[in-house]
Design a protein around this motif. Sequence first.
Motif, PDB file in Angstrom:
ATOM      1  N   ILE A  86     -20.687 -21.206   1.922  1.00 19.05           N
ATOM      2  CA  ILE A  86     -20.553 -22.424   2.711  1.00 19.05           C
ATOM      3  C   ILE A  86     -20.813 -23.619   1.799  1.00 19.05           C
ATOM      4  N   PRO A  87     -19.802 -24.452   1.554  1.00 12.50           N
ATOM      5  CA  PRO A  87     -19.982 -25.542   0.584  1.00 12.50           C
ATOM      6  C   PRO A  87     -20.905 -26.643   1.103  1.00 12.50           C
ATOM      7  N   GLU A  88     -21.570 -27.304   0.163  1.00 15.65           N
ATOM      8  CA  GLU A  88     -22.405 -28.469   0.480  1.00 15.65           C
ATOM      9  C   GLU A  88     -23.464 -28.147   1.533  1.00 15.65           C
ATOM     10  N   ALA A  89     -24.099 -26.994   1.398  1.00 10.12           N
ATOM     11  CA  ALA A  89     -25.066 -26.580   2.414  1.00 10.12           C
ATOM     12  C   ALA A  89     -26.245 -25.864   1.773  1.00 10.12           C
ATOM     13  N   GLY A  90     -27.427 -26.124   2.362  1.00 11.50           N
ATOM     14  CA  GLY A  90     -28.632 -25.420   1.981  1.00 11.50           C
ATOM     15  C   GLY A  90     -28.937 -24.318   2.974  1.00 11.50           C
ATOM     16  N   HIS A  91     -30.226 -24.136   3.294  1.00 13.58           N
ATOM     17  CA  HIS A  91     -30.641 -22.989   4.105  1.00 13.58           C
ATOM     18  C   HIS A  91     -30.145 -23.079   5.542  1.00 13.58           C
ATOM     19  N   ILE A  92     -30.233 -24.253   6.164  1.00 17.00           N
ATOM     20  CA  ILE A  92     -29.733 -24.414   7.531  1.00 17.00           C
ATOM     21  C   ILE A  92     -28.266 -24.842   7.420  1.00 17.00           C
ATOM     22  N   SER A  93     -27.476 -23.940   6.888  1.00 17.39           N
ATOM     23  CA  SER A  93     -26.087 -24.240   6.516  1.00 17.39           C
ATOM     24  C   SER A  93     -25.238 -24.644   7.713  1.00 17.39           C
ATOM     25  N   ASN A  94     -25.576 -24.102   8.895  1.00 16.90           N
ATOM     26  CA  ASN A  94     -24.759 -24.390  10.079  1.00 16.90           C
ATOM     27  C   ASN A  94     -24.915 -25.831  10.540  1.00 16.90           C
ATOM     28  N   LEU A  95     -25.987 -26.515  10.119  1.00 12.65           N
ATOM     29  CA  LEU A  95     -26.164 -27.925  10.465  1.00 12.65           C
ATOM     30  C   LEU A  95     -25.752 -28.851   9.328  1.00 12.65           C
ATOM     31  N   GLU A  96     -25.771 -28.356   8.107  1.00 17.80           N
ATOM     32  CA  GLU A  96     -25.367 -29.196   6.979  1.00 17.80           C
ATOM     33  C   GLU A  96     -23.849 -29.209   6.812  1.00 17.80           C
ATOM     34  N   ASN A  97     -23.189 -28.142   7.234  1.00 19.59           N
ATOM     35  CA  ASN A  97     -21.723 -28.121   7.212  1.00 19.59           C
ATOM     36  C   ASN A  97     -21.228 -27.460   8.503  1.00 19.59           C
ATOM     37  N   PRO A  98     -21.467 -28.109   9.662  1.00 23.20           N
ATOM     38  CA  PRO A  98     -21.223 -27.460  10.952  1.00 23.20           C
ATOM     39  C   PRO A  98     -19.763 -27.108  11.208  1.00 23.20           C
ATOM     40  N   GLU A  99     -18.848 -27.981  10.795  1.00 24.77           N
ATOM     41  CA  GLU A  99     -17.429 -27.700  11.061  1.00 24.77           C
ATOM     42  C   GLU A  99     -16.968 -26.463  10.311  1.00 24.77           C
ATOM     43  N   PHE A 100     -17.363 -26.350   9.046  1.00 24.14           N
ATOM     44  CA  PHE A 100     -16.970 -25.192   8.242  1.00 24.14           C
ATOM     45  C   PHE A 100     -17.509 -23.908   8.861  1.00 24.14           C
ATOM     46  N   VAL A 101     -18.792 -23.933   9.243  1.00 23.29           N
ATOM     47  CA  VAL A 101     -19.427 -22.734   9.799  1.00 23.29           C
ATOM     48  C   VAL A 101     -18.788 -22.354  11.132  1.00 23.29           C
ATOM     49  N   SER A 102     -18.571 -23.326  12.002  1.00 24.64           N
ATOM     50  CA  SER A 102     -17.968 -23.020  13.304  1.00 24.64           C
ATOM     51  C   SER A 102     -16.589 -22.399  13.137  1.00 24.64           C
ATOM     52  N   GLU A 103     -15.792 -22.950  12.230  1.00 21.62           N
ATOM     53  CA  GLU A 103     -14.451 -22.399  11.989  1.00 21.62           C
ATOM     54  C   GLU A 103     -14.526 -20.983  11.420  1.00 21.62           C
ATOM     55  N   ALA A 104     -15.449 -20.780  10.470  1.00 25.82           N
ATOM     56  CA  ALA A 104     -15.599 -19.454   9.864  1.00 25.82           C
ATOM     57  C   ALA A 104     -16.026 -18.424  10.911  1.00 25.82           C
ATOM     58  N   LEU A 105     -16.931 -18.819  11.806  1.00 26.68           N
ATOM     59  CA  LEU A 105     -17.379 -17.900  12.863  1.00 26.68           C
ATOM     60  C   LEU A 105     -16.234 -17.597  13.832  1.00 26.68           C
ATOM     61  N   LEU A 106     -15.493 -18.629  14.234  1.00 25.23           N
ATOM     62  CA  LEU A 106     -14.354 -18.408  15.140  1.00 25.23           C
ATOM     63  C   LEU A 106     -13.347 -17.445  14.521  1.00 25.23           C
ATOM     64  N   GLU A 107     -13.068 -17.644  13.248  1.00 28.50           N
ATOM     65  CA  GLU A 107     -12.084 -16.801  12.565  1.00 28.50           C
ATOM     66  C   GLU A 107     -12.568 -15.357  12.487  1.00 28.50           C
ATOM     67  N   PHE A 108     -13.844 -15.165  12.141  1.00 30.61           N
ATOM     68  CA  PHE A 108     -14.385 -13.819  12.025  1.00 30.61           C
ATOM     69  C   PHE A 108     -14.421 -13.137  13.389  1.00 30.61           C
ATOM     70  N   LEU A 109     -14.911 -13.834  14.406  1.00 30.90           N
ATOM     71  CA  LEU A 109     -15.019 -13.245  15.747  1.00 30.90           C
ATOM     72  C   LEU A 109     -13.648 -12.913  16.326  1.00 30.90           C
ATOM     73  N   ALA A 110     -12.658 -13.758  16.050  1.00 35.01           N
ATOM     74  CA  ALA A 110     -11.311 -13.519  16.582  1.00 35.01           C
ATOM     75  C   ALA A 110     -10.734 -12.223  16.053  1.00 35.01           C
ATOM     76  N   ARG A 111     -11.105 -11.860  14.829  1.00 31.01           N
ATOM     77  CA  ARG A 111     -10.589 -10.607  14.238  1.00 31.01           C
ATOM     78  C   ARG A 111     -11.220  -9.380  14.868  1.00 31.01           C
ATOM     79  N   LYS A 112     -12.357  -9.590  15.567  1.00 26.53           N
ATOM     80  CA  LYS A 112     -13.063  -8.440  16.154  1.00 26.53           C
ATOM     81  C   LYS A 112     -12.715  -8.235  17.617  1.00 26.53           C
ATOM     82  N   HIS A 113     -11.820  -9.079  18.160  1.00 31.35           N
ATOM     83  CA  HIS A 113     -11.487  -8.968  19.599  1.00 31.35           C
ATOM     84  C   HIS A 113      -9.985  -8.888  19.784  1.00 31.35           C
TER      85      HIS A 113
END
Length: 270
Positions: free
Chosen positions: A243-270
């Motif tokens: 996750i670029p430009e992010a430290g430990h709480i990566s989901n808050l430092e780069n929220p758009e990237f993380v949300s998109e990555a989670l959506l993409e990963f979850l979509a492949r599992k359903h």
Amino acid sequence: MPFATIDGQPLHYLDQGQGPVVLLGSSYLWDHSMWAPQIEVLSRHYRVIALDLWGHGQSGPLPEGMTSLDDLARQALTLMDHLGIDCFNLVGLSVGGMWGARLALAAPERVRSLVLMDTYVGVEPEPTRLYYFSLFDKIEASGSIPEPLLDIIVPIFFRPGIDPQSPLYQQFRAALAALPTERLRDSIVPLGRIIFGRDDILPRLHELDAKRTTVMFGDQDKPRPPSESLEMAELIGCSHVSIPEAGHISNLENPEFVSEALLEFLARKH
């Protein structure tokens, strides 16, 4: 928001949206609201459940007799039983990933997919374990997190170079400064000792389903450096996402990237 009584204490959780279930596990010293950007996005497609750790948010104190992260995994599974949920996706950041991996190993038939974020399931390296335990001793003795300790603890969670005047940084600092003595001594410090005194489950990671697991990490995470995440991904044999430009709480430092990555990963599992 609802509560479930687990091990004699009220566990607080958010339950929002409809569809396949996504369970979110938060970082130590943060409550479920750390996931606000992801909850907003994910709850359009999924039923999102985010729990507060003991002594965090609105959850009650650490239950008596808790000794390990396996207890946290069992308690999360008990919450799913309470809600009548058989199968779910699990996204755990930091300690959320530590107990999340244990839950997936204990009940693989119930975890549809697993995302381990900014976490590590090996033992805490001895120098950092001793350092964190010394901080816990100071917090316990003072019954607060005084200014000098805030100056040490708060930056750990963010990437180097973050603006210390930013709302994200300042709100977290204020939240830690406001923690009451009883909560610190009865819940937060003992839970911290459980987290950083954890046992090693790296030898079991090969048991996880590599196709249903991914590892994500902030590229500038200090407490959980990317090398740890890459080590786990290799042991599992799964994909990984930096996750670029992010430290430990990566989901808050780069929220758009993380949300998109989670959506993409979850979509492949359903």
